[in-house]
Motif scaffolding. Structure first.
Motif, PDB file in Angstrom:
ATOM      1  N   VAL A  79       0.836  -1.206   0.000  1.00 45.61           N
ATOM      2  CA  VAL A  79       0.000   0.000   0.000  1.00 45.61           C
ATOM      3  C   VAL A  79       0.871   1.256   0.000  1.00 45.61           C
ATOM      4  N   ARG A  80       1.929   1.244   0.782  1.00 47.32           N
ATOM      5  CA  ARG A  80       2.790   2.433   0.861  1.00 47.32           C
ATOM      6  C   ARG A  80       3.583   2.649  -0.424  1.00 47.32           C
ATOM      7  N   MET A 129      -7.999  -6.152  -0.308  1.00 48.74           N
ATOM      8  CA  MET A 129      -6.953  -6.983  -0.872  1.00 48.74           C
ATOM      9  C   MET A 129      -7.271  -8.468  -0.740  1.00 48.74           C
ATOM     10  N   GLU A 130      -7.872  -8.845   0.376  1.00 45.98           N
ATOM     11  CA  GLU A 130      -8.082 -10.261   0.658  1.00 45.98           C
ATOM     12  C   GLU A 130      -9.367 -10.811   0.053  1.00 45.98           C
ATOM     13  N   LEU A 139      -5.869  -1.594  -6.904  1.00 51.94           N
ATOM     14  CA  LEU A 139      -5.691  -0.984  -5.584  1.00 51.94           C
ATOM     15  C   LEU A 139      -5.303   0.484  -5.728  1.00 51.94           C
ATOM     16  N   ALA A 140      -4.479   0.784  -6.733  1.00 51.78           N
ATOM     17  CA  ALA A 140      -4.136   2.180  -7.001  1.00 51.78           C
ATOM     18  C   ALA A 140      -5.378   2.979  -7.371  1.00 51.78           C
ATOM     19  N   SER A 231     -12.312  -2.665 -14.031  1.00 50.31           N
ATOM     20  CA  SER A 231     -12.376  -3.998 -13.425  1.00 50.31           C
ATOM     21  C   SER A 231     -12.576  -3.914 -11.916  1.00 50.31           C
ATOM     22  N   LEU A 232     -12.045  -2.850 -11.289  1.00 46.68           N
ATOM     23  CA  LEU A 232     -12.266  -2.650  -9.855  1.00 46.68           C
ATOM     24  C   LEU A 232     -13.751  -2.550  -9.556  1.00 46.68           C
TER      25      LEU A 232
END
Length: 279
Positions: A79-80, A129-130, A139-140, A231-232
């Motif tokens: 994430v960072r 994420m899981e 995620l971005a 897709s997200l």
């Protein structure tokens, strides 16, 4: 006993004071996506930032006390790393943003959620994420969207709208009480409910659309695939089911959101390709 003229004069004064207190501002430049809506701010940035800092400190403190903060080093690093690529791109929209006191944390939770408070305080929940199995590009997209809310100061704008609705409701109550002889609080209660549906929710959908568009540009400039936003939200749609009708929702429907993202992903694709070449 007050005459109708006196009542009208008092009401006009209240309305004038309310309207002159509305400060229209530009929080960000339009960028390639062209988000340039003028925003009306009724609450100071300092006031909102103080409240956000307090809420952030409390939330992070509670997560730490429960052992839910930054439990998985690999997730935290992931994430960072994404945040480290997104943050420099914020200067396109706000020159001051890259120098904010950014912080990024991961909170263990089954809730599909992430947020970015004013000043750059980011939290990503592990369920994203899981449970959804998001790629780095997806995620971005989540993080870019949340950062965009902070850049546009949507929290401050919504706080001002809530304050404005309280004033408008009070004005409505005065009117009803003066001319129809009923309890002024009735007018306030009625306008508080109807006003929320008529004004607050459409504005909130507009904010979501702005965050989608600004966020997708941040993602592209950081070298992440902007089409991953599509897709997200397809994954989010499957996870949440059909949801509620768009006109009663604070978010756009999945279908309209995905359609809009397709248009803007294509628009910023040259930025993505340029970033890829430079990396």
């Amino acid at each position: 006993m007050k005459t109708p003229t006196m009542k009208n004069g008092a009401l006009a004064l209240i309305v004038t004071l309310f309207l002159t207190g509305c400060a229209t501002t530009t929080t960000t430049t339009g960028g390639a996506v062209g988000v340039d809506r003028q925003q009306t701010m009724l609450v100071s940035a300092a006031e909102v930032n103080r409240a956000a800092e307090k809420a952030y400190t409390q939330t992070i403190g509670e997560a730490r006390a429960k052992g839910l903060l930054d439990r998985n080093p690999a997730q935290v690093q992931r994430v960072r790393t994404i945040a480290g690529r997104l943050i420099p791109t914020t200067g396109v929209f706000r020159p001051d943003a890259p120098s904010w006191r950014w912080e990024t944390h991961v909170i263990t939770s089954k809730e599909l959620n992430a947020w970015c408070m004013p000043g750059g305080k980011i939290a990503v929940y592990t369920a994203l994420m899981e449970q959804l199995g998001l790629s780095d590009d997806e995620l971005a997209a989540v993080m870019g969207h949340e950062i965009a809310h902070a850049l546009r100061e949507h929290g401050r704008e919504k706080a001002g709208q809530a304050a404005g609705m309280d004033v408008a409701a009070a004005i409505g109550g005065v009117l009803i009480g003066s001319y129809y002889g009923v309890d002024p609080s009735l007018g306030q209660n009625v306008l508080g409910t109807v006003g929320d549906l008529a004004f607050m929710r459409p504005n909130s959908r507009a904010m979501e659309q702005e965050a989608d568009r600004v966020g997708i540009e941040l993602v592209a400039r950081a070298g992440y695939n902007p089409h991953a936003s599509i897709s997200l939200w397809e994954k989010m749609a499957r996870a949440s089911g059909n949801g509620v009708p768009q006109w009663l929702s604070t978010h756009p429907s999945h279908e309209s959101r995905i359609a809009d993202l397709r248009v803007y992903a294509d628009r910023v694709d040259p930025l993505y390709k340029a970033a890829q070449r430079n990396n």
